[in-house]
Design a protein around this motif. Structure first.
Motif, PDB file in Angstrom:
ATOM      1  N   ASP A 157       1.096  -0.774   0.172  1.00 16.35           N
ATOM      2  CA  ASP A 157      -0.070   0.083  -0.108  1.00 16.35           C
ATOM      3  C   ASP A 157       0.643   0.839   0.082  1.00 16.35           C
ATOM      4  O   ASP A 157       0.723   2.321  -0.299  1.00 16.35           O
ATOM      5  N   THR A 158       2.022   1.456   0.568  1.00 12.17           N
ATOM      6  CA  THR A 158       3.231   2.529   0.754  1.00 12.17           C
ATOM      7  C   THR A 158       3.406   2.696  -0.198  1.00 12.17           C
ATOM      8  O   THR A 158       3.679   3.925  -1.039  1.00 12.17           O
ATOM      9  N   ILE A 159       4.010   1.655  -1.787  1.00  9.72           N
ATOM     10  CA  ILE A 159       4.052   1.836  -2.755  1.00  9.72           C
ATOM     11  C   ILE A 159       3.096   2.527  -3.858  1.00  9.72           C
ATOM     12  O   ILE A 159       3.549   3.221  -4.147  1.00  9.72           O
ATOM     13  N   LYS A 160       2.461   1.315  -4.038  1.00  4.62           N
ATOM     14  CA  LYS A 160       1.740   2.182  -4.341  1.00  4.62           C
ATOM     15  C   LYS A 160       0.896   4.007  -3.897  1.00  4.62           C
ATOM     16  O   LYS A 160       0.685   4.364  -4.891  1.00  4.62           O
ATOM     17  N   ASN A 161       0.700   4.294  -2.902  1.00  2.00           N
ATOM     18  CA  ASN A 161       1.442   5.679  -1.870  1.00  2.00           C
ATOM     19  C   ASN A 161       1.950   6.577  -2.747  1.00  2.00           C
ATOM     20  O   ASN A 161       1.098   7.394  -3.506  1.00  2.00           O
ATOM     21  N   ILE A 162       3.340   5.880  -2.742  1.00  2.00           N
ATOM     22  CA  ILE A 162       4.173   7.042  -3.458  1.00  2.00           C
ATOM     23  C   ILE A 162       3.958   6.678  -5.367  1.00  2.00           C
ATOM     24  O   ILE A 162       4.094   8.110  -5.548  1.00  2.00           O
ATOM     25  N   TRP A 163       3.303   6.139  -5.730  1.00  2.00           N
ATOM     26  CA  TRP A 163       3.197   6.122  -6.867  1.00  2.00           C
ATOM     27  C   TRP A 163       2.287   6.822  -7.386  1.00  2.00           C
ATOM     28  O   TRP A 163       2.555   7.478  -8.873  1.00  2.00           O
ATOM     29  N   ALA A 164       1.543   7.090  -6.299  1.00  3.09           N
ATOM     30  CA  ALA A 164      -0.003   8.008  -7.233  1.00  3.09           C
ATOM     31  C   ALA A 164       0.475   9.245  -6.820  1.00  3.09           C
ATOM     32  O   ALA A 164      -0.068   9.918  -7.545  1.00  3.09           O
ATOM     33  N   ILE A 165       1.423   9.786  -6.205  1.00  5.44           N
ATOM     34  CA  ILE A 165       1.429  11.260  -6.211  1.00  5.44           C
ATOM     35  C   ILE A 165       2.442  11.770  -7.406  1.00  5.44           C
ATOM     36  O   ILE A 165       3.431  11.047  -7.173  1.00  5.44           O
ATOM     37  N   GLN A 166       1.993  12.475  -8.464  1.00  2.84           N
ATOM     38  CA  GLN A 166       3.133  12.333  -9.925  1.00  2.84           C
ATOM     39  C   GLN A 166       4.020  12.791  -9.734  1.00  2.84           C
ATOM     40  O   GLN A 166       5.026  12.463 -10.287  1.00  2.84           O
ATOM     41  N   GLU A 167       4.198  14.091  -8.569  1.00  5.61           N
ATOM     42  CA  GLU A 167       5.715  14.904  -8.337  1.00  5.61           C
ATOM     43  C   GLU A 167       6.820  13.343  -7.764  1.00  5.61           C
ATOM     44  O   GLU A 167       7.698  13.891  -8.224  1.00  5.61           O
TER      45      GLU A 167
END
Length: 447
Positions: free
Chosen positions: A6-16
């Motif tokens: 989930d953390t990896i997905k959250n990181i990938w979800a932030i475009q910047e």
């Protein structure tokens, strides 16, 4: 495991954040590819003696910092180390030169001026080191496909350009990517040798006289414990309570006990710099004696042998003493207790039971001196642990990861990069990397 995904997905979800990470990885890949590009005119079949020279000792440490570029006679053979040397010189000059002291206090404009001076000084240091590297190539019997004078001139120009390019990559990562670029370049160079060293150690232990898998597991467990101790050293702080008569935070005004905060004094405020200083000082007499007639005498030969044997008693004893001394020296440079006391007084803050001004500065200096002693001893122990690992039978390349500059740089850079990623996640209202949503302390970049 689910939380990690989930953390990896959250990181990938932030475009910047995603773009910064991809840019950083791309620039690091370019740096690693450049480390394998050989200098023009070098016969690669004759690099065996140079690679043997870089298997151990101080040259082996330098080769580890450059990710093997030193032993490969690469265009990035000098790596980012001249830039580090220039940065250290500027920091030391800041103690004695009023002009540089003024720039250090000018904020962003002063920082830009100092960066430009550091870049120019880096070019000068690289041009001074490049002839020494080429001379070492010739001394090791490396053959060239071009004439001697042409090779010398071409190599000096290319090595200087390579260091400038590495410096540019580091600055791009710092400005546009994630983490401290210069520190990341050093860390990537160190980690580059980890897979090979790990496999060599595993193969050696699986041999009939190697000790077997049980001994290898014990070595890995010891390595994990050392890493945890290094993290504790990097993160450890002594919190000094500070009381403010009135404090405004987030539009709200606090008074009395509600306005209490803390000054975090790091146990190891100097980072890895004492180890680097100590290694440089120990390298000087060996280099001078090696190129003079004094090195052929009995006393000179003994000094060369003693200060080149990283498993020897005298090398490690002098190394540890120098680290302790340089820890105090560099901490005094980094932490200005007088300035801290003045800032507290100006903002209406005080340490309970201590008068503002000079008494506060003396109190902070006393606390800093007391916590620096165990910190410096612990740092010295970590620095000489690789020698004990080698004595215990660990492969030389793998033993470097049991302490010293390599381990502290990796720990410091990883913690600093994770802290930046953590900030992005929390600012976007995502859970942090840790269960409590916050990394303890603040990891300072390696340089």
């Amino acid at each position: 495991m689910k939380r990690f995904i989930d953390t990896i997905k959250n990181i990938w979800a932030i475009q910047e954040l995603r773009e910064k990470i991809l840019l950083t990885l791309g620039l690091l890949l370019i740096y690693r590819l450049g480390s394998n590009v050989v200098l023009p005119g070098v016969n690669t079949e004759t690099l065996t003696s140079l690679q043997s020279q870089a298997d151990g000792g101080l040259i082996g440490i330098l080769n580890a910092f450059t990710g093997g570029a030193f032993a490969n006679a690469s265009i990035l053979a000098l790596g980012i180390m001249p830039y580090i040397s220039a940065s250290i010189v500027i920091q030391l000059l800041g103690m004695a030169v009023p002009t540089i002291q003024k720039m250090q206090k000018e904020g962003e404009s002063g920082r830009r001026k100092l960066n430009q001076i550091t870049r120019i000084l880096t070019i000068g240091i690289t041009m001074a080191q490049a002839p020494g590297y080429v001379a070492n190539l010739m001394a090791q019997g490396v053959e060239t496909t071009v004439s001697g004078q042409t090779f010398w001139l071409l190599s000096i120009v290319v090595l200087t350009a390579g260091t400038i390019f590495a410096m540019w990559l580091g600055e791009r990562i710092t400005d546009k990517g994630i983490g401290n670029g210069i520190s990341l370049l050093i860390m990537v160079g160190i980690i580059a040798s980890l897979p090979q060293a790990f496999l060599q150690e595993l193969v050696s232990k699986l041999e009939r006289s190697g000790g077997g898998m049980v001994l290898f597991v014990v070595e890995i467990a010891a390595l994990i414990i050392v890493i945890l101790l290094a993290v504790a050293l990097v993160q450890a702080v002594r919190r000094v309570p500070v009381q403010y008569a009135k404090r405004t935070t987030g539009g709200r005004t606090f008074t009395g006990n509600m306005a209490r905060q803390y000054i975090p004094l790091k146990v190891n405020a100097s980072g890895v710099m004492p180890i680097i200083f100590a290694q440089a000082i120990m390298f000087i007499p060996v280099t001078i004696l090696s190129y003079t007639a004094a090195g052929e005498d009995a006393s000179g030969g003994w000094l060369i042998t003693a200060f080149s044997d990283i498993q020897g008693f005298w090398y490690n004893f002098v190394f540890a003493v120098l680290i302790i001394l340089f820890t105090y020296f560099y901490t005094a440079i980094q932490v200005n207790t007088n300035q801290m006391a003045e800032d507290l007084k100006r903002n209406g803050g005080f340490i309970p039971g201590i008068k503002p001004g000079k008494s506060t500065a003396e109190f902070l200096d006393t606390v800093l001196s007391r916590i620096t002693l165990p910190g410096s001893i612990f740092l010295a122990i970590l620095a000489i642990l690789p020698a004990f690992a080698m004595i215990a039978g660990v492969n030389t390349q793998f033993a470097y990861f049991y302490g010293g500059t390599s381990l502290l740089i990796m720990v410091g850079v990883v913690l600093d990069t994770l802290q930046q990623i953590e900030s992005y996640l929390l600012n976007r209202h995502y859970d942090g990397l840790m269960k409590n949503g916050k990394l303890k302390g603040r990891a300072v970049s390696a340089f």
